[in-house]
Design an enzyme around this catalytic site. Structure first.
Site, short mmCIF file in Angstrom:
data_model
loop_
_atom_site.label_atom_id
_atom_site.label_comp_id
_atom_site.label_asym_id
_atom_site.label_seq_id
_atom_site.Cartn_x
_atom_site.Cartn_y
_atom_site.Cartn_z
N TYR A 156 0.85 -1.20 0.00
CA TYR A 156 0.00 0.00 0.00
C TYR A 156 0.88 1.25 0.00
CZ TYR A 156 -4.19 2.74 1.24
OH TYR A 156 -5.25 3.63 1.25
N LEU A 192 14.96 -3.33 11.12
CA LEU A 192 13.75 -2.79 11.74
C LEU A 192 12.89 -2.17 10.65
CD1 LEU A 192 12.04 -1.93 14.23
CD2 LEU A 192 13.40 0.19 14.28
N GLY A 197 3.02 -2.40 7.96
CA GLY A 197 1.84 -2.70 7.15
C GLY A 197 1.38 -4.14 7.30
N THR A 217 4.09 -1.67 14.06
CA THR A 217 2.91 -1.04 13.49
C THR A 217 1.99 -0.61 14.62
OG1 THR A 217 0.99 -1.38 12.03
CG2 THR A 217 1.74 -3.27 13.30
N SER A 219 -1.38 -0.56 13.83
CA SER A 219 -2.66 -1.06 13.31
C SER A 219 -2.90 -2.49 13.80
CB SER A 219 -2.68 -1.04 11.79
OG SER A 219 -3.77 -1.77 11.28
N GLU A 221 -5.36 -4.45 12.84
CA GLU A 221 -5.74 -5.27 11.68
C GLU A 221 -4.50 -5.69 10.90
OE1 GLU A 221 -8.69 -6.40 10.37
OE2 GLU A 221 -9.69 -5.84 12.23
N GLN A 222 -3.62 -4.75 10.63
CA GLN A 222 -2.43 -5.09 9.87
C GLN A 222 -1.53 -6.05 10.64
OE1 GLN A 222 -0.74 -1.24 8.76
NE2 GLN A 222 -1.68 -1.42 6.74
N CYS A 379 -5.90 11.79 -5.36
CA CYS A 379 -4.48 11.56 -5.07
C CYS A 379 -3.69 11.37 -6.36
CB CYS A 379 -4.31 10.37 -4.15
SG CYS A 379 -4.80 10.70 -2.44
#
Length: 418
Positions: A156, A192, A197, A217, A219, A221-222, A379
């Site tokens: 991503y 590192l 993601g 991270t 996140s 979910e990630q 974008c």
């Protein structure tokens, strides 16, 4: 306060008066492409050069022109999401190429006024709790959504179109290979990955180059997806993912990589970020930072993106980045600017999302789909005509950490391994 004043003015301007002011603004700023606006009274107004790209939009509500005047960069996207601004001809991509180019002209006007009055100082304070909340807003959406339009490895971030005719999968693979070449990897090296993601880069580095990787991270979910992928690949002993902020990291690493995370650091924390890299890098270590930047001076975050997509995000100017690097004591050993690569990446994502739009609507709803297609298209336009780019900065503590010329990058890419 200025925003409150704008909104108040937008609510009291009579519809035709507001549209007249909006038309005057468009006549002044639409200098790329050709735009036709159909007003609430069914009159057509043409702006621009008479050349491609072409787009026609309709504004149905007499009050919408005032809202657009109050904050065009925010309201255009919201009006599209809500159905108050609809396409009559052309594509959303065409419309936003015209609109982003016009927004650049508006920004120049605003910057001239700002510099006359007082210098602008962007501030994006980002303590760890806020960073976690900002990350959750975007990255904790359903994994299934991202699988609708990303490549198979769930990359991503900007792909690398080395030849220009690559598929998305090929370009993302070349991006990983390009970054790996700059990292100067060898078996046993500790890496590192800041902002790891869904784990694709970390897994690729471990599998292909024989390194050990710790990914961090914010996140949930990630993290779950990345850990599951490491287990499925049988790499749990060499690739570990952690739910923590880079500021909480205390170990030492031979290499540090960060792809698509620096945009979330926040301008007051740039020195803190590079100080952390200096602290975490081994004496002969190498770091590569891959992030979105702007070709011009410091500016403001896009208000629509900030509100609806990436709260707290900001794309820095190189002058902001290098001011912090200089104070950290790190050597800048290489800089590369990727100009249209992200525009092409976003074009691929948008086409894939449109092809799976029905599934996206089943996951969320129609308003979300309009928001997401606007996000991808605006974008792309920002990278194609609006002054955004991607930078890759290679950093080291020791002046001798990498060879004296860049030939080693090309050589490593050709070999595919160090």
């Amino acid at each position: 306060m200025m925003q409150d004043v704008r909104e108040a003015l937008g609510s009291i301007l009579p519809g035709q008066t507001a549209f007249g002011l909006l038309a005057a603004l468009l006549r002044r700023t639409v200098r790329y492409g050709s735009l036709v606006v159909i007003d609430p009274w069914d009159e057509r107004h043409a702006f621009g050069t008479g050349e491609a790209p072409f787009a026609t939009v309709r504004i149905a509500d007499p009050r919408e022109a005032a809202r657009l005047l109050a904050n065009p960069r925010l309201r255009v996207g919201e009006a599209y999401m809500e159905g108050g601004l609809t396409l009559e001809a052309g594509t959303l991509r065409d419309f936003l190429l015209i609109g982003v180019a016009a927004s650049g002209a508006m920004t120049k006007e605003a910057r001239a006024l700002r510099e006359f009055a007082a210098p602008f100082r962007p501030r994006r304070h980002n303590p760890i709790p806020r960073a976690r909340a900002n990350v959750a807003h975007h990255y904790d959406l359903s994994e299934e959504l991202y699988r609708l339009f990303l490549d198979e490895d769930l990359q991503y971030s900007c792909a690398y179109f080395q030849d220009g005719d690559e598929t998305l999968e090929q370009a993302q693979a070349k991006k990983k290979r390009h970054i790996a070449a700059k990292l100067r990897l060898r078996p046993g090296v500790r890496v590192l990955d800041i902002g790891s993601g869904w784990g694709g880069l970390a897994l690729e580095l471990a599998r292909r180059y024989g390194v050990e990787v710790d990914g961090v991270t914010l996140s949930q979910e990630q993290l779950a997806v990345a850990r599951a992928r490491a287990a499925e690949a049988g790499l749990e002993d060499r690739v570990r993912f952690h739910l923590r902020d880079y500021r909480q990291e205390a170990d030492s690493y031979d290499r540090i990589v960060s792809v698509g995370m620096f945009e979330h650091v926040g301008t007051p924390h740039y020195l803190e970020f590079f100080d952390a890299l200096s602290r975490l890098l081994a004496p002969d270590g190498v770091a590569v930072i891959h992030a979105i930047g702007r070709k011009g001076p410091p500016g403001e975050a896009d208000p629509w993106i900030d509100k609806h997509v990436f709260p707290g995000g900001y794309c820095p100017s190189l002058s902001e980045v290098f001011a912090a690097v200089e104070r950290s004591g790190l050597w800048v050993t290489d800089v590369e600017i990727l100009r249209l690569h992200y525009a092409e990446t976003l074009r691929h994502w948008a086409e894939r999302f449109q092809g799976e739009r029905g599934r996206a609507a089943a996951l969320y709803d129609e308003r979300f789909c309009r928001m997401w297609e606007y996000y991808l298209a605006v974008c792309e336009a920002a990278f194609r005509v609006g002054g955004l780019m991607v930078f890759q900065i290679q950093l080291a503590r020791d002046i001798r950490a990498v060879p004296l010329t860049r030939d080693y990058v090309v050589d490593a890419e050709r070999r595919g391994v160090p």
